[in-house]
Motif scaffolding. Sequence first.
Motif, PDB file in Angstrom:
ATOM      1  N   GLU A  21       0.802  -1.212  -0.182  1.00  0.00           N
ATOM      2  CA  GLU A  21      -0.153  -0.150   0.025  1.00  0.00           C
ATOM      3  C   GLU A  21       0.620   0.682   0.294  1.00  0.00           C
ATOM      4  O   GLU A  21       1.725   0.698   0.835  1.00  0.00           O
ATOM      5  N   HIS A  22       0.402   2.226  -0.837  1.00  0.00           N
ATOM      6  CA  HIS A  22       1.572   3.407  -0.762  1.00  0.00           C
ATOM      7  C   HIS A  22       0.205   4.218  -0.379  1.00  0.00           C
ATOM      8  O   HIS A  22      -1.036   4.431  -1.254  1.00  0.00           O
ATOM      9  N   LYS A  23       1.161   5.906  -0.089  1.00  0.00           N
ATOM     10  CA  LYS A  23       0.272   6.791  -0.448  1.00  0.00           C
ATOM     11  C   LYS A  23       1.305   7.756  -0.827  1.00  0.00           C
ATOM     12  O   LYS A  23       2.677   8.772  -0.131  1.00  0.00           O
ATOM     13  N   GLY A  24       0.721   9.106  -0.830  1.00  0.00           N
ATOM     14  CA  GLY A  24       1.842  10.672  -1.045  1.00  0.00           C
ATOM     15  C   GLY A  24       1.679  11.270  -0.174  1.00  0.00           C
ATOM     16  O   GLY A  24       1.691  11.000   1.309  1.00  0.00           O
ATOM     17  N   ALA A  25       2.302  12.411  -0.001  1.00  0.00           N
ATOM     18  CA  ALA A  25       3.229  13.499   1.071  1.00  0.00           C
ATOM     19  C   ALA A  25       2.027  13.952   1.805  1.00  0.00           C
ATOM     20  O   ALA A  25       2.085  14.160   2.674  1.00  0.00           O
ATOM     21  N   GLY A  26       1.068  14.763   0.381  1.00  0.00           N
ATOM     22  CA  GLY A  26       0.183  15.086   1.386  1.00  0.00           C
ATOM     23  C   GLY A  26      -0.786  14.677   2.687  1.00  0.00           C
ATOM     24  O   GLY A  26      -0.658  13.538   2.708  1.00  0.00           O
ATOM     25  N   MET A  49      -4.256  14.786   2.834  1.00  0.00           N
ATOM     26  CA  MET A  49      -5.495  14.354   2.674  1.00  0.00           C
ATOM     27  C   MET A  49      -4.728  13.128   1.175  1.00  0.00           C
ATOM     28  O   MET A  49      -5.775  12.520   1.105  1.00  0.00           O
ATOM     29  N   ALA A  50      -3.450  12.699   1.448  1.00  0.00           N
ATOM     30  CA  ALA A  50      -3.365  11.620   0.975  1.00  0.00           C
ATOM     31  C   ALA A  50      -4.516  10.268   1.986  1.00  0.00           C
ATOM     32  O   ALA A  50      -4.128  10.644   2.679  1.00  0.00           O
ATOM     33  N   SER A  51      -4.641   9.372   0.909  1.00  0.00           N
ATOM     34  CA  SER A  51      -4.709   7.861   1.032  1.00  0.00           C
ATOM     35  C   SER A  51      -4.281   6.714   0.755  1.00  0.00           C
ATOM     36  O   SER A  51      -3.468   7.164  -0.609  1.00  0.00           O
ATOM     37  N   TRP A  52      -4.254   6.074   1.490  1.00  0.00           N
ATOM     38  CA  TRP A  52      -3.536   3.871   1.115  1.00  0.00           C
ATOM     39  C   TRP A  52      -4.241   3.614  -0.155  1.00  0.00           C
ATOM     40  O   TRP A  52      -5.557   4.315  -0.321  1.00  0.00           O
TER      41      TRP A  52
END
Length: 289
Positions: free
Chosen positions: A138-143, A145-148
């Motif tokens: 699973e990955h998400k960005g640096a923001g 509001m970023a979600s997995w």
Amino acid sequence: MHYRVAVAYQSFLWEKASAELSKLFSSMKETECQRRMDVREFLVAFIQRQERLYLGLPNLQETVLKGLVSRDMDHTKLDEVVQGNIRKRAERLAKVEAKKKRELAIPKSLTGADPRQGNFTLQSPLQSELMENARVVEHKGAGMMASWKLSLAVVTADMYIHLFEMPLNTQGTISLGSAPEIAFQMLVPKVEVPSVNEPKNSSKKTPSFTSFVKGWCDHLTPSESMVLPNCSISQPKFGRETASFDIQEAIFNTGASKMFAKTTTKKCTLRTLNKKETQEWVTYLKSQK
């Protein structure tokens, strides 16, 4: 009385045994004599034959010597002959190897196809020598509001890590810990491969070319790609508890952006199934730098 009977019986047995031993000795002596006579005859015949062969050598030697002397030993011609033999041998080996590959690569749906026609290859890209590792993460960005997002992480031989985001319709089928091969099959567009045994005038409706081409490779395009030698990998305190870690890549600016800064950073967070798998993944990625 009994003593006399026993002595007489033993005398009788000795006479019989002595007679049989005499016959056996005579037979062995006759056999040995015959063996020596046969060996003598064989040796005489061998020596006579060897003498004939030896006396015939001068005539044979003259023919062989003439052939060796008359043989052309020009370096250029020898090089051409050797190169030709090597090329023929290489072509034969290449044909044998190509035949084996065609026989192994025929898909199940083409069981009626001739293996000598075409070059059928159905090897999974994950089995390529250019692929080093693959895992469902699973990955998400640096923001904020970023979600997995569930993704397939692939590490290539040129030290890149690519993240392929899984389609929304596979969320219930693919999860952390799933096999990378299954996840990859979910990214590949669905294509019906016709069988050679299928009649040409089949009433099955063929999908239009436009419906197939439009966006067919969207899921096969990485949503994120990072150069591992330019990345720093860290695991913050909260990451040790949630089996996650951060990857931050330094990107060298080009063009007008170089006036403000030489590099910019891109960051994302990855999460695996458990802490042990995260630690193994972090150690592996650091070894690729």
